[in-house]
Scaffold this motif. Structure first.
Motif, PDB file in Angstrom:
ATOM      1  N   GLY A  23      36.690  58.467   0.438  1.00 44.50           N
ATOM      2  CA  GLY A  23      35.268  58.604   0.737  1.00 44.50           C
ATOM      3  C   GLY A  23      34.855  57.830   1.969  1.00 44.50           C
ATOM      4  O   GLY A  23      34.059  58.296   2.783  1.00 44.50           O
ATOM      5  N   ARG A  26      35.712  59.517   5.383  1.00 45.44           N
ATOM      6  CA  ARG A  26      34.784  60.543   5.874  1.00 45.44           C
ATOM      7  C   ARG A  26      33.669  59.926   6.707  1.00 45.44           C
ATOM      8  O   ARG A  26      33.190  60.547   7.645  1.00 45.44           O
ATOM      9  CB  ARG A  26      34.195  61.314   4.707  1.00 45.44           C
ATOM     10  N   THR A  27      33.250  58.715   6.380  1.00 46.03           N
ATOM     11  CA  THR A  27      32.193  58.061   7.159  1.00 46.03           C
ATOM     12  C   THR A  27      32.716  57.558   8.500  1.00 46.03           C
ATOM     13  O   THR A  27      31.925  57.233   9.373  1.00 46.03           O
ATOM     14  CB  THR A  27      31.578  56.877   6.390  1.00 46.03           C
ATOM     15  N   ASN A  29      34.854  59.402  10.398  1.00 48.95           N
ATOM     16  CA  ASN A  29      35.332  60.604  11.091  1.00 48.95           C
ATOM     17  C   ASN A  29      36.846  60.767  10.973  1.00 48.95           C
ATOM     18  O   ASN A  29      37.532  61.094  11.930  1.00 48.95           O
ATOM     19  CB  ASN A  29      34.921  60.598  12.568  1.00 48.95           C
ATOM     20  N   ARG A  30      37.360  60.515   9.800  1.00 51.79           N
ATOM     21  CA  ARG A  30      38.785  60.681   9.530  1.00 51.79           C
ATOM     22  C   ARG A  30      38.957  61.583   8.310  1.00 51.79           C
ATOM     23  O   ARG A  30      38.029  61.797   7.541  1.00 51.79           O
ATOM     24  CB  ARG A  30      39.447  59.332   9.291  1.00 51.79           C
ATOM     25  N   SER A  31      40.152  62.110   8.133  1.00 50.24           N
ATOM     26  CA  SER A  31      40.434  63.024   7.034  1.00 50.24           C
ATOM     27  C   SER A  31      40.468  62.270   5.699  1.00 50.24           C
ATOM     28  O   SER A  31      41.271  61.348   5.518  1.00 50.24           O
ATOM     29  CB  SER A  31      41.772  63.719   7.268  1.00 50.24           C
ATOM     30  N   ALA A  32      39.616  62.688   4.780  1.00 54.83           N
ATOM     31  CA  ALA A  32      39.561  62.033   3.478  1.00 54.83           C
ATOM     32  C   ALA A  32      40.852  62.257   2.690  1.00 54.83           C
ATOM     33  O   ALA A  32      41.357  61.335   2.036  1.00 54.83           O
ATOM     34  CB  ALA A  32      38.363  62.543   2.687  1.00 54.83           C
TER      35      ALA A  32
END
Length: 77
Positions: A23, A26-27, A29-32
């Protein structure tokens, strides 16, 4: 001393850290999914790297590069 509860407890905490890392990715800008899997295998080390490394540059959306949306040309020309 009975330590039968230790395995499930540590596993639950490990999985919780992996979900939180996904989670948080995602904040930044990377793949969760990638960071979730990395954290499942590397544990808190991957979560630490996620926090320490700077956020990734955002990817330009296709709508911002649409034809005719140039600011120096009015629409209709």
């Amino acid at each position: 001393m009975d330590v039968d509860y230790l395995g499930p407890t540590v596993s639950a905490m490990w999985l919780t850290v992996a979900i939180l890392a996904g989670g948080f990715a995602r904040t930044r800008n990377r793949s969760a999914l990638v960071w979730f899997v990395l954290t499942v295998f590397l544990g808190p080390i991957a979560a630490f790297l996620l926090v320490v490394w700077p956020p990734a540059d955002p990817i330009a959306s296709p709508s911002s590069s649409a034809v005719g949306s140039s600011p120096d040309r009015p629409n209709g020309e």
